[in-house]
Design an enzyme around this catalytic site. Structure first.
Site, PDB file in Angstrom:
ATOM      1  N   ASP A  56       0.018   1.888   5.486  1.00 10.38           N
ATOM      2  CA  ASP A  56      -0.101   2.518   4.181  1.00 10.38           C
ATOM      3  C   ASP A  56      -1.307   1.874   3.487  1.00 10.38           C
ATOM      4  O   ASP A  56      -1.804   0.832   3.932  1.00 10.38           O
ATOM      5  CB  ASP A  56       1.200   2.280   3.400  1.00 10.38           C
ATOM      6  CG  ASP A  56       1.132   2.780   1.975  1.00 10.38           C
ATOM      7  OD1 ASP A  56       0.713   3.935   1.772  1.00 10.38           O
ATOM      8  OD2 ASP A  56       1.495   2.015   1.065  1.00 10.38           O
TER       9      ASP A  56
ATOM     10  N   ASP B 256      -2.195   1.954  -0.629  1.00  8.41           N
ATOM     11  CA  ASP B 256      -1.884   1.359  -1.932  1.00  8.41           C
ATOM     12  C   ASP B 256      -0.597   0.538  -1.859  1.00  8.41           C
ATOM     13  O   ASP B 256       0.445   1.054  -1.476  1.00  8.41           O
ATOM     14  CB  ASP B 256      -1.716   2.456  -2.980  1.00  8.41           C
ATOM     15  CG  ASP B 256      -2.946   3.341  -3.097  1.00  8.41           C
ATOM     16  OD1 ASP B 256      -3.916   2.914  -3.732  1.00  8.41           O
ATOM     17  OD2 ASP B 256      -2.932   4.451  -2.541  1.00  8.41           O
TER      18      ASP B 256
ATOM     19  N   ASP C 159       4.892  -0.500   2.120  1.00 10.31           N
ATOM     20  CA  ASP C 159       5.616  -1.206   1.062  1.00 10.31           C
ATOM     21  C   ASP C 159       6.683  -0.343   0.405  1.00 10.31           C
ATOM     22  O   ASP C 159       7.369  -0.810  -0.495  1.00 10.31           O
ATOM     23  CB  ASP C 159       4.636  -1.667  -0.020  1.00 10.31           C
ATOM     24  CG  ASP C 159       4.085  -0.494  -0.834  1.00 10.31           C
ATOM     25  OD1 ASP C 159       3.571   0.458  -0.216  1.00 10.31           O
ATOM     26  OD2 ASP C 159       4.187  -0.525  -2.069  1.00 10.31           O
TER      27      ASP C 159
END
Length: 237
Positions: A15, A17, A178
């Site tokens: 991922d 961001d 995240d």
């Protein structure tokens, strides 16, 4: 958390961001500039952070309504979206920085000859440009944004597509992220899921639910390399 069987990993997907970089300061600055443009008060950066993860189109809805679920009036949303995209593209990396051990972790994995990819819900053109500005783009064989395909995370399509492009089975790819979307997409695609504890998602909370529990938790990207490099047989004393 016990480590999964990882000797067969042939690629690692990340991922963007909240995983490779902390982009909330610039996302929040764009959000508040847009709200001021629309005649609204600014929002705390922490509030904007809680709205990140499903792409900019959804972020604009949430920032305008100050609600995760409600959608803005279409005309106001369009006005806000156009402003947001123009502002954010001009300020992509004013305050955005890679997390401290991002580049070290990527370099270590590249040294193993493992292809790396980015799978983000951020618009592809913004993701590519941000990675270039952060001097990270050259680490990746493929960069997929939220608008690259017909579906985005938590749908497994981007992960399956990446595996197909790389010529590997999805179960031989790690998905590092995240958020809930990252873990759900990984599980649906059949990939091993790695949750980072330093991003925007609450990994300890997600780990309490079997549906969003990652296979592996890490506190820094170099930990991936430490467990993927060939293990030397122990010598007898």
């Amino acid at each position: 958390m016990a480590l999964p069987a990882i000797e067969h990993v042939q690629a690692v997907a990340f991922d963007l961001d909240g995983t490779l970089c902390d982009s909330v300061p610039d996302l929040a600055a764009a959000a508040n500039s847009m709200r001021l443009y629309l005649g609204m008060d600014e929002l705390p950066q922490q509030t904007v952070e809680s709205y990140v993860g499903d792409g900019i189109a959804k972020l604009v809805h949430r920032v305008i309504t100050n609600d995760r679920e409600r959608e803005a009036d279409p005309k106001i949303w369009e006005k806000g979206f156009i402003y947001y995209m123009h502002y954010y593209r001009a300020h992509l990396s004013d305050l955005t920085r890679p997390y401290p051990e991002t580049e070290a972790g990527l370099a270590l994995l590249k040294s193993l000859g493992i292809p790396l990819v980015v799978i983000t819900n951020k618009t592809e053109i913004l993701a590519v440009e941000l990675l270039k500005q952060l001097k990270l783009a050259d680490y990746f064989s493929l960069i997929l944004g939220g608008d690259s395909l017909s579906e985005k995370k938590p749908n497994p399509l981007p992960l399956r597509h990446a595996a197909e492009v790389l010529g590997i089975a999805p179960e031989n790819m790690l998905m590092v992220g995240d958020s809930r979307n990252d873990i759900l997409a990984a599980k649906a695609a059949g990939c091993l899921s790695v949750g980072v504890t330093f991003g925007y998602g609450d990994m300890p909370l997600l780990s309490q639910d079997p549906a969003t529990k990652p296979d592996w938790l890490i506190g820094a990207l170099p930990e991936i390399y430490e467990h993927l490099q060939p293990q030397k047989p122990q010598e007898n004393n």
